[in-house]
Every structure is written in structure tokens, then in C-alpha cells.
Write a protein that holds these residues in place. Structure first.
Motif, PDB file in Angstrom:
ATOM      1  N   LYS A 277      -2.461 -11.861 -11.953  1.00  0.00           N
ATOM      2  CA  LYS A 277      -2.210 -11.757 -13.259  1.00  0.00           C
ATOM      3  C   LYS A 277      -3.061 -10.679 -13.799  1.00  0.00           C
ATOM      4  N   ILE A 278      -4.336 -10.808 -13.491  1.00  0.00           N
ATOM      5  CA  ILE A 278      -5.125  -9.660 -14.162  1.00  0.00           C
ATOM      6  C   ILE A 278      -5.054  -8.263 -13.513  1.00  0.00           C
ATOM      7  N   LEU A 279      -4.678  -8.281 -12.272  1.00  0.00           N
ATOM      8  CA  LEU A 279      -4.411  -6.933 -11.685  1.00  0.00           C
ATOM      9  C   LEU A 279      -3.282  -6.352 -12.372  1.00  0.00           C
ATOM     10  N   ALA A 280      -2.304  -7.025 -12.437  1.00  0.00           N
ATOM     11  CA  ALA A 280      -1.106  -6.638 -13.156  1.00  0.00           C
ATOM     12  C   ALA A 280      -1.010  -6.014 -14.510  1.00  0.00           C
ATOM     13  N   LYS A 281      -1.887  -6.628 -15.400  1.00  0.00           N
ATOM     14  CA  LYS A 281      -2.160  -6.224 -16.712  1.00  0.00           C
ATOM     15  C   LYS A 281      -3.340  -5.789 -17.148  1.00  0.00           C
ATOM     16  N   ASP A 282      -4.359  -5.584 -16.261  1.00  0.00           N
ATOM     17  CA  ASP A 282      -5.636  -4.781 -16.840  1.00  0.00           C
ATOM     18  C   ASP A 282      -5.843  -3.642 -16.027  1.00  0.00           C
ATOM     19  N   PRO A 283      -5.560  -2.575 -16.512  1.00  0.00           N
ATOM     20  CA  PRO A 283      -5.882  -1.093 -15.691  1.00  0.00           C
ATOM     21  C   PRO A 283      -7.424  -0.921 -15.352  1.00  0.00           C
ATOM     22  N   VAL A 284      -8.248  -1.407 -16.454  1.00  0.00           N
ATOM     23  CA  VAL A 284      -9.768  -1.177 -15.994  1.00  0.00           C
ATOM     24  C   VAL A 284      -9.944  -1.955 -15.072  1.00  0.00           C
ATOM     25  N   PHE A 285      -9.929  -3.366 -14.694  1.00  0.00           N
ATOM     26  CA  PHE A 285     -10.148  -4.288 -13.819  1.00  0.00           C
ATOM     27  C   PHE A 285      -9.372  -3.648 -12.514  1.00  0.00           C
ATOM     28  N   ARG A 286      -8.231  -3.153 -12.477  1.00  0.00           N
ATOM     29  CA  ARG A 286      -7.179  -2.678 -11.443  1.00  0.00           C
ATOM     30  C   ARG A 286      -8.129  -1.628 -10.617  1.00  0.00           C
ATOM     31  N   LYS A 287      -8.650  -0.450 -11.370  1.00  0.00           N
ATOM     32  CA  LYS A 287      -9.006   0.844 -11.255  1.00  0.00           C
ATOM     33  C   LYS A 287     -10.521   0.419 -10.428  1.00  0.00           C
ATOM     34  N   ARG A 288     -11.310  -0.418 -11.094  1.00  0.00           N
ATOM     35  CA  ARG A 288     -12.649  -0.719 -10.400  1.00  0.00           C
ATOM     36  C   ARG A 288     -12.395  -1.399  -9.125  1.00  0.00           C
ATOM     37  N   VAL A 289     -11.440  -2.375  -8.991  1.00  0.00           N
ATOM     38  CA  VAL A 289     -11.214  -3.219  -7.804  1.00  0.00           C
ATOM     39  C   VAL A 289     -10.525  -2.244  -6.651  1.00  0.00           C
ATOM     40  N   CYS A 290      -9.687  -1.655  -6.793  1.00  0.00           N
ATOM     41  CA  CYS A 290      -8.855  -1.024  -6.165  1.00  0.00           C
ATOM     42  C   CYS A 290      -9.655   0.141  -5.301  1.00  0.00           C
ATOM     43  N   SER A 291     -10.739   0.683  -6.095  1.00  0.00           N
ATOM     44  CA  SER A 291     -11.695   1.823  -5.447  1.00  0.00           C
ATOM     45  C   SER A 291     -12.522   0.983  -4.280  1.00  0.00           C
ATOM     46  N   SER A 292     -12.964  -0.288  -4.886  1.00  0.00           N
ATOM     47  CA  SER A 292     -13.876  -0.859  -3.759  1.00  0.00           C
ATOM     48  C   SER A 292     -13.015  -1.436  -2.616  1.00  0.00           C
ATOM     49  N   VAL A 293     -12.016  -1.932  -2.743  1.00  0.00           N
ATOM     50  CA  VAL A 293     -11.188  -2.551  -1.975  1.00  0.00           C
ATOM     51  C   VAL A 293     -10.784  -1.585  -0.905  1.00  0.00           C
ATOM     52  N   GLU A 294     -10.362  -0.365  -1.277  1.00  0.00           N
ATOM     53  CA  GLU A 294     -10.263   0.689  -0.359  1.00  0.00           C
ATOM     54  C   GLU A 294     -11.458   1.066   0.276  1.00  0.00           C
ATOM     55  N   GLU A 295     -12.671   1.104   0.099  1.00  0.00           N
ATOM     56  CA  GLU A 295     -13.764   1.286   0.881  1.00  0.00           C
ATOM     57  C   GLU A 295     -14.153   0.079   1.664  1.00  0.00           C
ATOM     58  N   LEU A 296     -13.745  -0.968   1.432  1.00  0.00           N
ATOM     59  CA  LEU A 296     -14.038  -2.303   2.303  1.00  0.00           C
ATOM     60  C   LEU A 296     -13.076  -2.192   3.466  1.00  0.00           C
ATOM     61  N   ILE A 297     -11.756  -1.640   2.973  1.00  0.00           N
ATOM     62  CA  ILE A 297     -11.013  -1.567   4.128  1.00  0.00           C
ATOM     63  C   ILE A 297     -11.134  -0.532   5.439  1.00  0.00           C
ATOM     64  N   LYS A 298     -11.674   0.635   4.573  1.00  0.00           N
ATOM     65  CA  LYS A 298     -12.180   1.753   5.702  1.00  0.00           C
ATOM     66  C   LYS A 298     -13.408   1.299   6.424  1.00  0.00           C
ATOM     67  N   LEU A 299     -14.038   0.469   5.856  1.00  0.00           N
ATOM     68  CA  LEU A 299     -15.456  -0.049   6.699  1.00  0.00           C
ATOM     69  C   LEU A 299     -15.037  -0.996   7.649  1.00  0.00           C
ATOM     70  N   HIS A 300     -14.199  -1.765   7.257  1.00  0.00           N
ATOM     71  CA  HIS A 300     -13.454  -2.911   8.586  1.00  0.00           C
ATOM     72  C   HIS A 300     -12.726  -2.031   9.625  1.00  0.00           C
ATOM     73  N   GLU A 301     -11.974  -0.811   9.147  1.00  0.00           N
ATOM     74  CA  GLU A 301     -11.140  -0.118  10.141  1.00  0.00           C
ATOM     75  C   GLU A 301     -12.057   0.470  11.108  1.00  0.00           C
ATOM     76  N   GLU A 302     -13.155   1.147  10.457  1.00  0.00           N
ATOM     77  CA  GLU A 302     -14.403   1.823  11.218  1.00  0.00           C
ATOM     78  C   GLU A 302     -14.960   0.905  12.192  1.00  0.00           C
ATOM     79  N   LYS A 303     -15.319  -0.387  12.037  1.00  0.00           N
ATOM     80  CA  LYS A 303     -15.724  -1.254  12.633  1.00  0.00           C
ATOM     81  C   LYS A 303     -14.949  -1.619  14.091  1.00  0.00           C
ATOM     82  N   CYS A 304     -13.683  -1.458  13.779  1.00  0.00           N
ATOM     83  CA  CYS A 304     -12.719  -1.882  14.634  1.00  0.00           C
ATOM     84  C   CYS A 304     -12.379  -0.670  15.710  1.00  0.00           C
ATOM     85  N   ASN A 305     -12.756   0.516  15.337  1.00  0.00           N
ATOM     86  CA  ASN A 305     -12.285   1.636  16.098  1.00  0.00           C
ATOM     87  C   ASN A 305     -13.644   1.785  17.129  1.00  0.00           C
TER      88      ASN A 305
END
Length: 400
Positions: free
Chosen positions: A372-400
Motif C-alpha cells: 500500500k505504501i509503495l503504491a501511494k508514496d513516491p518518496v518511499f518508492r524511489k528510495r526503496v526501488c534504488s536499493s532493491v535494484e542494487e540488492l538484485i544486482k549483488l545477488h546476480e553477481e554472486k550467482c555468476n
């Protein structure tokens, strides 16, 4: 909030002025309108005295155990009061006895501890300000806080070298967030729901989502004292509201670190990485990450060098530990974001309803709440999505 007595006010003033030659005229507790932390209730204490035939008014920061039942249970189970009490009445005095004074200007003065309550410097009256947790910190503020953390970490290392001991021999350093028991474990399991919401928002495939969510469980391993890297006292909860800044000509010139209920024994990189991921946005991390790590290490070496221990933590060891703790720090920042990035409106709505707070923070409702917060709060969404992208990239690098 605990109610202070006149006798306790006298003790506070005596501790501050180093005299008993005064008379208490009046005192009052003024509660804050905003949320300044989640593991305590806070107010301003004003005490007016008569000294040398003149009225003088002094202001203090007063912090008591939280009243919200679920937060109160968590606070008691992590032994938050005793840990913070030991910091101010045992750790800091021990540093002073060994003439280790490097943290004196980066922690508040504590004047009285009683009944799960602390009376501390009112730093705002000294020109310090708390910055919004929803806004990334500027580079000068990040460096000021890193310098503060460097002094904290160095103080523990210097004390160990001076006494030829380990801090674990002297202090209770029970882990708070990742104990695997009680409310701490419930909060950890609840945070997995929030992380699933983040991954679903980012349209992460199921296999990668499983690995990312499992990383929350792995924090228990990262949070124990290291057998590979040198350990010291770490703050363990380095989000924006636990730092107060003083500015001069628009630039941060000093930073005081507060709230010591959850400190732990671990490598400095735990705090440094967690702090950077909690307070800096993706653009700052992308362009200044190595610069910030180098700045911190320079401050640590400078503090250690004043006492002749400049090589206790080598540059190579520090940067290796930073690489090791990157996943831990990213994961911790994203679990913290689920609470600390809320708008004032959403925060008051959540914590103003004890049952809702319990079901979201310690129960099964985190996924829906975060969605619900992701859907309605752009400030929350921007900060979270930036870090999620980094975490996804880190896990992908560890798997390669």
C-alpha cells in the motif's frame, strides 16, 4: 512517559552545574509532536532554578521506555534500557578513566538515569538539528556522521588495546535485532513480508526473490562478532534520526550520535555500510561510495593514531570487510526502510493504533502494508526501488 519528581530534577541540575547551591522553582515536561524514534517516548524537560538571586532555566532531553505495548515488549526483550544504561554509566566512564576522550564531542552528556528513563543534553538548544529521514543526506552530513562513527569505533578499539582485553569481557553485548527469539524474531519474520513486497514491485523472478528474502535470515550470521575481522563497539542502528548535526555557513561541522539500546560488538564496516545505504540515495552511492569509505578509514586511522594504534585495522582489512558486509547492509537498510521511511501521516496512523502496529511490525500484515505504501508514496518508492535494484544486482553477481 515517566513523570519526573522535584528530587530528580535537583539531581539533574546538580550533575550539570556541579553544585547544590540552587533552589528548584518549577519544572515541566513538554512532549514532542513528531516521532523522533521507535524505541522510546521522548519529551523536553525544562527546569527553572533560583541561583545567586537569579532565575535560570535549563532544558534537557528526556527519554523513557516506549508505551506502545508491542514496542514495549520488544524493548524489554532486547534489554534496551540496561544496554543504554551501561553505555552511559559504564562504557563512557571507563573510557574517561583511561583518558580516551575522542567520543566526548559526538555523544550527548547523560545527567541522570532512573526508572527506565534518561535525562540527556538538549542538543537542539546547542544548535543541533535532526534531519528528515525521508530525504537523503548531503555529502557533508554523511561525512560528519562517518567521522562520529569513526570516533565511536576507535574508542572501543583503543580501550581494548589499552586494557589488553575484549569489550565482551567487560560489557553485556547481547544482540538486539537478530537474537532469534521473541519479538526480535517476530519482527525479522515480518520483515520478510515487506521484502517480498519490494521484490514483487520490482517484478523479481521467484528464484531470485527466494534468495533475497533468505538474506534476511542470513543477517543473524553477519551480526555475530567476526572471527575474520577486528571487532569493536558498533551502534547497529545508524539511521538518520539517530544523528544530530550542527551547521556553520550551511555546512555540517559536527555530528552527535544518539540512541544506544541496540549496540553490538562487530567490525566497523557493519555500521559504515549500513549507514551509507540507509542515508544516501542511489546517485550518491554510485558516484561517492569509494570516496566515503576512504574518508571514514582516514578518520578512523587519525583517531587511532593519536593513541599509537594506527595499524590495528589495516586499510586492506577494512575494505575487505566492506565488501563482505555489503549484502548485510543492503538487506538491513531495506528492512529498516519498511518503517523508518514512512511519512509522518503514515507513521502516526501506524503507531497510533497499537493493534495495527503489532500486526504490521510483528505480525503477518507487513506485505499488504508495504504494498500500500509503495503504491501511494513516491518518496518511499524511489528510495526503496534504488536499493532493491542494487540488492538484485549483488545477488546476480554472486550467482555468476
Amino acid at each position: 512517559m515517566s513523570q519526573i519528581t522535584q528530587s530528580e530534577c535537583s539531581k539533574v541540575i546538580s550533575a550539570k552545574l556541579k553544585t547544590r547551591d540552587f533552589k528548584i522553582l518549577r519544572y515541566q515536561q513538554i512532549e514532542f509532536d513528531e516521532i523522533v524514534g521507535y524505541l522510546g517516548d521522548h519529551c523536553t524537560l525544562e527546569i527553572t532554578i533560583l541561583r545567586d538571586n537569579h532565575e535560570e532555566t535549563y532544558s534537557f532531553f528526556m527519554k523513557s521506555a516506549p508505551r506502545v505495548p508491542s514496542q514495549r515488549t520488544f524493548f524489554e526483550e532486547i534489554d534496551g534500557f540496561s544496554k543504554e544504561k551501561n553505555f552511559f554509566t559504564k562504557f563512557h566512564p571507563m573510557l574517561k578513566r583511561h583518558n580516551i576522550d575522542i567520543i566526548d564531542d559526538v555523544i550527548p552528556e547523560c545527567y541522570l538515569v532512573f526508572d527506565e528513563t534518561f535525562i540527556l543534553d538538549d542538543l537542539k538548544r546547542k544548535g543541533y538539528v535532526t534531519l528528515p529521514s525521508r530525504s537523503p543526506l548531503a555529502i557533508d552530513c554523511i561525512k560528519a556522521a562517518l567521522a562520529s562513527l569513526a570516533k565511536l569505533h576507535a574508542s572501543g578499539l583503543i580501550l581494548e588495546e589499552t586494557k589488553s582485553c575484549r569489550l565482551t569481557d567487560e560489557f553485556s553485548l547481547k544482540e538486539s535485532f537478530y537474537s532469534g527469539q521473541g519479538s526480535a524474531e517476530q519482527a525479522l519474520q515480518s520483515a520478510k513480508g515487506g521484502m517480498r513486497a519490494f521484490c514483487d514491485w520490482a517484478k523479481t523472478d521467484e528464484a531470485l526473490k527466494t534468495r533475497i528474502v533468505s538474506g534476511i535470515e542470513e543477517k543473524k550470521t553477519f551480526a555475530v562478532p567476526s572471527s575474520r575481522f577486528r571487532n569493536t563497539i558498533c551502534h547497529a542502528d545508524p539511521w538518520t534520526k539517530n544523528f544530530l548535526f550542527k551547521f556553520e555557513d550551511g555546512k555540517a561541522i559536527n555530528c552527535v550520535t544518539v540512541d544506544w539500546q541496540t549496540y553490538r560488538y562487530g567490525p566497523p564496516a557493519q555500521d559504515v555500510l549500513a549507514f551509507i545505504y540507509l542515508v544516501a540515495d542511489g546517485d550518491v552511492r554510485k558516484t561517492h561510495f569509494d570516496e566515503l569509505l576512504a574518508f571514514y578509514y582516514g578518520e578512523l586511522s587519525k583517531a587511532m593514531g593519536k593513541f599509537g594504534f594506527g595499524d590495528v585495522v589495516t586499510r586492506e582489512e577494512f575494505f575487505q570487510s566492506c565488501q563482505y558486509f555489503k549484502q548485510f547492509a543492503l538487506t538491513q537498510s531495506l528492512t529498516h526502510f519498511q518503517v523508518v521511511l514512512l511519512s509522518d501521516e503514515d507513521g502516526k496512523e501506524l503507531f497510533g493504533n497499537p493493534e495495527k502496529a503489532k500486526s504490521v511490525i510483528f505480525g503477518d500484515d507487513r506485505y499488504e502494508f508495504v504494498q500500500k505504501i509503495l503504491a501511494k508514496d513516491p518518496v518511499f518508492r524511489k528510495r526503496v526501488c534504488s536499493s532493491v535494484e542494487e540488492l538484485i544486482k549483488l545477488h546476480e553477481e554472486k550467482c555468476n
